[in-house]
Design a protein around this motif. Structure first.
Motif, PDB file in Angstrom:
ATOM      1  N   LYS A 101       0.837  -1.183   0.000  1.00 26.33           N
ATOM      2  CA  LYS A 101       0.000   0.000   0.000  1.00 26.33           C
ATOM      3  C   LYS A 101       0.880   1.244   0.000  1.00 26.33           C
ATOM      4  O   LYS A 101       1.841   1.342   0.754  1.00 26.33           O
ATOM      5  CB  LYS A 101      -0.909   0.003   1.224  1.00 26.33           C
ATOM      6  CG  LYS A 101      -1.948  -1.110   1.230  1.00 26.33           C
ATOM      7  CD  LYS A 101      -2.828  -1.021   2.462  1.00 26.33           C
ATOM      8  CE  LYS A 101      -3.882  -2.134   2.443  1.00 26.33           C
ATOM      9  NZ  LYS A 101      -4.758  -2.062   3.656  1.00 26.33           N
ATOM     10  N   LEU A 102       0.538   2.205  -0.870  1.00 28.06           N
ATOM     11  CA  LEU A 102       1.292   3.448  -0.916  1.00 28.06           C
ATOM     12  C   LEU A 102       1.080   4.227   0.375  1.00 28.06           C
ATOM     13  O   LEU A 102      -0.036   4.351   0.875  1.00 28.06           O
ATOM     14  CB  LEU A 102       0.841   4.291  -2.105  1.00 28.06           C
ATOM     15  CG  LEU A 102       1.166   3.722  -3.484  1.00 28.06           C
ATOM     16  CD1 LEU A 102       0.605   4.642  -4.560  1.00 28.06           C
ATOM     17  CD2 LEU A 102       2.658   3.561  -3.666  1.00 28.06           C
ATOM     18  N   LYS A 103       2.167   4.720   0.925  1.00 25.25           N
ATOM     19  CA  LYS A 103       2.107   5.491   2.158  1.00 25.25           C
ATOM     20  C   LYS A 103       2.522   6.933   1.887  1.00 25.25           C
ATOM     21  O   LYS A 103       3.047   7.253   0.831  1.00 25.25           O
ATOM     22  CB  LYS A 103       3.025   4.864   3.215  1.00 25.25           C
ATOM     23  CG  LYS A 103       2.622   3.462   3.632  1.00 25.25           C
ATOM     24  CD  LYS A 103       3.544   2.941   4.709  1.00 25.25           C
ATOM     25  CE  LYS A 103       3.134   1.536   5.155  1.00 25.25           C
ATOM     26  NZ  LYS A 103       4.017   1.007   6.211  1.00 25.25           N
ATOM     27  N   ASN A 104       2.275   7.774   2.858  1.00 27.57           N
ATOM     28  CA  ASN A 104       2.727   9.154   2.736  1.00 27.57           C
ATOM     29  C   ASN A 104       4.249   9.179   2.739  1.00 27.57           C
ATOM     30  O   ASN A 104       4.890   8.660   3.647  1.00 27.57           O
ATOM     31  CB  ASN A 104       2.183   9.989   3.905  1.00 27.57           C
ATOM     32  CG  ASN A 104       0.686  10.138   3.851  1.00 27.57           C
ATOM     33  OD1 ASN A 104       0.095  10.171   2.769  1.00 27.57           O
ATOM     34  ND2 ASN A 104       0.053  10.234   5.017  1.00 27.57           N
ATOM     35  N   ILE A 105       4.790   9.762   1.728  1.00 33.97           N
ATOM     36  CA  ILE A 105       6.244   9.814   1.610  1.00 33.97           C
ATOM     37  C   ILE A 105       6.704  11.266   1.660  1.00 33.97           C
ATOM     38  O   ILE A 105       5.981  12.168   1.249  1.00 33.97           O
ATOM     39  CB  ILE A 105       6.725   9.144   0.309  1.00 33.97           C
ATOM     40  CG1 ILE A 105       5.976   9.712  -0.901  1.00 33.97           C
ATOM     41  CG2 ILE A 105       6.570   7.642   0.383  1.00 33.97           C
ATOM     42  CD1 ILE A 105       6.415   9.111  -2.212  1.00 33.97           C
ATOM     43  N   PRO A 106       7.896  11.512   2.187  1.00 36.77           N
ATOM     44  CA  PRO A 106       8.358  12.892   2.337  1.00 36.77           C
ATOM     45  C   PRO A 106       8.648  13.557   0.996  1.00 36.77           C
ATOM     46  O   PRO A 106       8.878  12.893  -0.012  1.00 36.77           O
ATOM     47  CB  PRO A 106       9.640  12.737   3.164  1.00 36.77           C
ATOM     48  CG  PRO A 106      10.108  11.342   2.878  1.00 36.77           C
ATOM     49  CD  PRO A 106       8.865  10.531   2.708  1.00 36.77           C
ATOM     50  N   PHE A 107       8.654  14.872   1.028  1.00 38.35           N
ATOM     51  CA  PHE A 107       8.935  15.670  -0.164  1.00 38.35           C
ATOM     52  C   PHE A 107      10.366  15.443  -0.643  1.00 38.35           C
ATOM     53  O   PHE A 107      10.654  15.472  -1.831  1.00 38.35           O
ATOM     54  CB  PHE A 107       8.706  17.152   0.167  1.00 38.35           C
ATOM     55  CG  PHE A 107       9.054  18.092  -0.937  1.00 38.35           C
ATOM     56  CD1 PHE A 107       8.216  18.253  -2.029  1.00 38.35           C
ATOM     57  CD2 PHE A 107      10.225  18.842  -0.883  1.00 38.35           C
ATOM     58  CE1 PHE A 107       8.536  19.131  -3.057  1.00 38.35           C
ATOM     59  CE2 PHE A 107      10.552  19.719  -1.897  1.00 38.35           C
ATOM     60  CZ  PHE A 107       9.698  19.872  -2.980  1.00 38.35           C
ATOM     61  N   GLN A 108      11.254  15.197   0.292  1.00 36.67           N
ATOM     62  CA  GLN A 108      12.671  14.972  -0.013  1.00 36.67           C
ATOM     63  C   GLN A 108      13.175  13.827   0.850  1.00 36.67           C
ATOM     64  O   GLN A 108      12.786  13.695   2.007  1.00 36.67           O
ATOM     65  CB  GLN A 108      13.465  16.250   0.260  1.00 36.67           C
ATOM     66  CG  GLN A 108      14.938  16.167  -0.109  1.00 36.67           C
ATOM     67  CD  GLN A 108      15.604  17.532  -0.062  1.00 36.67           C
ATOM     68  OE1 GLN A 108      15.122  18.483  -0.656  1.00 36.67           O
ATOM     69  NE2 GLN A 108      16.715  17.615   0.658  1.00 36.67           N
ATOM     70  N   PHE A 109      14.052  13.000   0.290  1.00 33.25           N
ATOM     71  CA  PHE A 109      14.529  11.841   1.046  1.00 33.25           C
ATOM     72  C   PHE A 109      15.938  11.468   0.620  1.00 33.25           C
ATOM     73  O   PHE A 109      16.290  11.512  -0.566  1.00 33.25           O
ATOM     74  CB  PHE A 109      13.603  10.644   0.823  1.00 33.25           C
ATOM     75  CG  PHE A 109      14.051   9.401   1.545  1.00 33.25           C
ATOM     76  CD1 PHE A 109      13.946   9.310   2.925  1.00 33.25           C
ATOM     77  CD2 PHE A 109      14.597   8.332   0.849  1.00 33.25           C
ATOM     78  CE1 PHE A 109      14.373   8.168   3.599  1.00 33.25           C
ATOM     79  CE2 PHE A 109      15.021   7.190   1.510  1.00 33.25           C
ATOM     80  CZ  PHE A 109      14.906   7.111   2.891  1.00 33.25           C
TER      81      PHE A 109
END
Length: 351
Positions: free
Chosen positions: A82-90
């Motif tokens: 499942k796609l999760k909230n991912i940060p703008f930058q990583f």
């Protein structure tokens, strides 16, 4: 009114023709890149007299659907989650600070081994991440290069990125080490390349003679563990092509591999977000993706190259993201190790 687009087209043709006439390592070519775009900066990464055949050899990834077909099995199953909230930058180097291989830049030397080098580099990161830093292994690219009979060929012909991951699942990979290392079972035997031709340290001039690679199912002399017992197998490998899923995969499980069409201007990358500007295509190149971000409104992938730290931004680079530039988002590969347990399931010994 119709004269303007004609003139623009004519200027573009003249510009493209001019770039193809330049030597890819010349100051003129570097100046041409910097004067025709502002996304990234070009500079000198290789001595101007480095043999062009060496540069071409660096593009060692064979595209299966184009030039290599040895009965490759069906594509590995797409990893489902499942796609999760991912940060703008990583940046994986920041999240998993206890895994030093993520920060490491390997050197493929004068060999078309980018497909194997990038794969084992990502595998080394992933076993550390999977075990929360308890298991640190510098996997051997030379083991895959020499003993994976379906992966491809020699330093001259390159190999298939997908097959490197497949080999890690079916046969497993032993530990390795940098050139002349005594730490692992099968260290890399191709010496680092001296981009500046100063002949310092243990580096050799780019383009030197490459020895024949032969598969030997044994570890280097003095290594205490037997070859078969040193093998570590992955549980599964898979492909991803969707940008958001790729980002989620890296964020959850660690770096993965990608390949793209390699052009001459990439040899001169120094900083910024790379986008092809000029120069001929030399083949396909494989790298390790470790993150993403945005710079001056341009989204990018953050990647580790395998041309030592005196190339690019200390061995790392950024490339434009989300538009499948040069085919980089066509297929990205990764895999997982089994989780550790009391019975140490991480080691699957081949009989």
């Amino acid at each position: 009114m119709k004269i303007i687009p004609v003139l623009v087209s004519f200027v573009l043709v003249i510009t493209a023709t001019r770039s193809h006439r330049m030597h890819p390592l010349s100051d003129e070519f570097i100046d041409f890149i910097n004067s025709n775009q502002t996304l990234w900066r070009a500079g000198r990464n290789f001595h101007r007299h480095t043999p062009l055949k060496y540069l071409k050899r660096l593009a060692g990834t064979i595209k299966v659907n184009a030039t290599f077909d040895d009965g490759l099995e069906d594509e590995p199953p797409v990893h489902k989650y499942k796609l999760k909230n991912i940060p703008f930058q990583f940046d994986a180097r920041q999240k998993w600070r206890n895994c030093p291989t993520i920060r490491d830049i390997r050197d493929q030397g004068s060999c078309g081994s980018c497909w194997a080098v990038s794969a084992v580099s990502a595998m080394s990161d992933r076993i550390c991440i999977r075990t929360q830093g308890r298991k640190k292994v510098y996997f051997s690219e030379f083991d895959i290069m020499s003993c994976c009979m379906t992966c491809g060929g020699s330093c001259e012909t390159g190999g298939v990125l997908e097959k490197a991951w497949q080999y890690a699942v079916k046969d497993g990979v032993v530990s390795g080490g940098k050139y002349n290392s005594h730490e692992g079972c099968k260290p890399y035997t191709i010496p680092p390349c001296d981009h500046n031709i100063h002949h310092h340290g243990n580096k050799t001039p780019c383009g030197h003679y490459i020895p024949q690679i032969v598969c030997e199912c044994k570890c280097q002399k003095g290594y205490k563990t037997r070859y078969r017992r040193d093998k570590i197998r992955m549980a599964t490998y898979y492909k991803l092509t969707d940008e958001k899923k790729i980002m989620t995969e890296i964020y959850e499980n660690g770096p993965m591999t990608a390949s793209f069409e390699l052009h001459e201007d990439f040899f001169s990358y120094k900083s910024g977000v790379y986008r092809h500007v000029a120069g001929k295509v030399e083949g396909y190149h494989s790298v390790k993706l470790i993150g993403w971000g945005e710079e001056r409104g341009v989204t990018y992938w953050l990647a580790a190259n395998s041309w030592n730290t005196d190339w690019g931004d200390n061995g790392f680079f950024k490339i434009i993201r989300g538009v499948n530039h040069l085919g980089i988002e066509d297929k990205m590969y990764a895999g997982l190790f089994r989780r550790e347990s009391k019975s140490s399931l991480i080691h699957l010994i081949s009989n």
